[in-house]
Design a protein around this motif. Structure first.
Motif, PDB file in Angstrom:
ATOM      1  N   TYR A  38     105.954 -30.687 -51.491  1.00 19.97           N
ATOM      2  CA  TYR A  38     104.587 -31.191 -51.539  1.00 19.97           C
ATOM      3  C   TYR A  38     104.407 -32.321 -52.548  1.00 19.97           C
ATOM      4  CZ  TYR A  38     103.993 -26.828 -49.090  1.00 19.97           C
ATOM      5  OH  TYR A  38     104.130 -25.809 -48.198  1.00 19.97           O
ATOM      6  N   ALA A  39     105.278 -32.402 -53.509  1.00 20.14           N
ATOM      7  CA  ALA A  39     105.173 -33.425 -54.554  1.00 20.14           C
ATOM      8  C   ALA A  39     106.574 -33.914 -54.915  1.00 20.14           C
ATOM      9  CB  ALA A  39     104.463 -32.876 -55.781  1.00 20.14           C
ATOM     10  N   THR A  69     102.847 -39.203 -63.400  1.00 20.65           N
ATOM     11  CA  THR A  69     103.055 -40.642 -63.312  1.00 20.65           C
ATOM     12  C   THR A  69     103.793 -41.024 -62.032  1.00 20.65           C
ATOM     13  OG1 THR A  69     105.074 -40.515 -64.636  1.00 20.65           O
ATOM     14  CG2 THR A  69     103.013 -40.976 -65.807  1.00 20.65           C
ATOM     15  N   LEU A  70     104.265 -40.007 -61.301  1.00 22.92           N
ATOM     16  CA  LEU A  70     104.885 -40.268 -59.999  1.00 22.92           C
ATOM     17  C   LEU A  70     104.790 -39.023 -59.132  1.00 22.92           C
ATOM     18  CD1 LEU A  70     106.631 -42.010 -58.036  1.00 22.92           C
ATOM     19  CD2 LEU A  70     108.639 -40.995 -59.119  1.00 22.92           C
ATOM     20  N   VAL A  71     104.213 -39.176 -57.959  1.00 24.26           N
ATOM     21  CA  VAL A  71     104.327 -38.209 -56.872  1.00 24.26           C
ATOM     22  C   VAL A  71     104.741 -39.062 -55.689  1.00 24.26           C
ATOM     23  CG1 VAL A  71     103.184 -36.509 -55.407  1.00 24.26           C
ATOM     24  CG2 VAL A  71     102.541 -36.692 -57.813  1.00 24.26           C
ATOM     25  N   GLN A  72     106.031 -39.023 -55.390  1.00 19.48           N
ATOM     26  CA  GLN A  72     106.622 -39.976 -54.460  1.00 19.48           C
ATOM     27  C   GLN A  72     106.336 -39.672 -52.989  1.00 19.48           C
ATOM     28  OE1 GLN A  72     110.837 -40.341 -54.986  1.00 19.48           O
ATOM     29  NE2 GLN A  72     110.813 -42.445 -54.330  1.00 19.48           N
ATOM     30  N   PRO A  74     103.971 -36.938 -50.675  1.00 17.21           N
ATOM     31  CA  PRO A  74     103.340 -38.179 -50.208  1.00 17.21           C
ATOM     32  C   PRO A  74     103.032 -39.084 -51.388  1.00 17.21           C
ATOM     33  CG  PRO A  74     101.753 -36.393 -50.203  1.00 17.21           C
ATOM     34  CD  PRO A  74     103.070 -35.792 -50.590  1.00 17.21           C
ATOM     35  N   ARG A  75     102.896 -40.345 -51.150  1.00 16.54           N
ATOM     36  CA  ARG A  75     102.734 -41.332 -52.212  1.00 16.54           C
ATOM     37  C   ARG A  75     101.329 -41.270 -52.802  1.00 16.54           C
ATOM     38  NH1 ARG A  75     107.242 -43.765 -52.752  1.00 16.54           N
ATOM     39  NH2 ARG A  75     107.461 -45.512 -54.125  1.00 16.54           N
ATOM     40  N   ALA A  80     103.356 -49.905 -59.515  1.00 17.05           N
ATOM     41  CA  ALA A  80     104.106 -51.016 -58.933  1.00 17.05           C
ATOM     42  C   ALA A  80     105.354 -51.374 -59.731  1.00 17.05           C
ATOM     43  CB  ALA A  80     103.200 -52.238 -58.787  1.00 17.05           C
ATOM     44  N   ASP A  81     105.316 -51.197 -61.052  1.00 16.81           N
ATOM     45  CA  ASP A  81     106.465 -51.604 -61.865  1.00 16.81           C
ATOM     46  C   ASP A  81     107.537 -50.519 -61.998  1.00 16.81           C
ATOM     47  OD1 ASP A  81     105.350 -49.826 -63.678  1.00 16.81           O
ATOM     48  OD2 ASP A  81     104.889 -51.344 -65.185  1.00 16.81           O
TER      49      ASP A  81
END
Length: 114
Positions: A38-39, A69-72, A74-75, A80-81
């Motif tokens: 899920y994450a 700072t990131l849940v790829q 689903p996005r 961006a960096d």
């Protein structure tokens, strides 16, 4: 989007900064790397240290997480960096460093006051 309660200007309002620190979840905070269906590739700030095992749900308590700072996949959370790890490390460090910096500024101001 909420606005910062700190007024612009050269003089920092140490009381306002201190109040924000006191209102936040107590530290220390840590960077955690978690992974589940899920994450995917979750990089988070947590009240619990990382075990290095990349726990999958339900192997971690969501109540321990302060920020992501990131849940790829689903996005949901991304930048961006691609500085997910660096941003998480900064947030975790700031929880302890900001109160220490406030106290140091107060100490130095006391020394400079005639």
């Amino acid at each position: 989007m909420t606005r910062s309660p700190l007024p612009p200007g050269p003089e920092l309002d140490l009381d306002a900064i201190d109040e924000l620190c006191s209102a936040a979840t107590p530290g220390p905070w840590f960077v955690r790397s978690l992974d589940d269906d899920y994450a995917m590739s979750l990089v988070a700030v947590s009240t619990v240290e990382d075990t290095g095992q990349g726990e999958r749900w339900p192997g971690f308590d969501h109540g321990e997480l302060i920020a992501a700072t990131l849940v790829q996949q689903p996005r949901y959370v991304d930048c961006a960096d691609e500085r997910w790890d660096e941003n998480a490390a900064f947030i975790a460090m700031a929880r302890q460093a900001v109160p220490q910096l406030v106290e140091e500024i107060r100490r130095l101001r006391t020394l400079l006051t005639p």
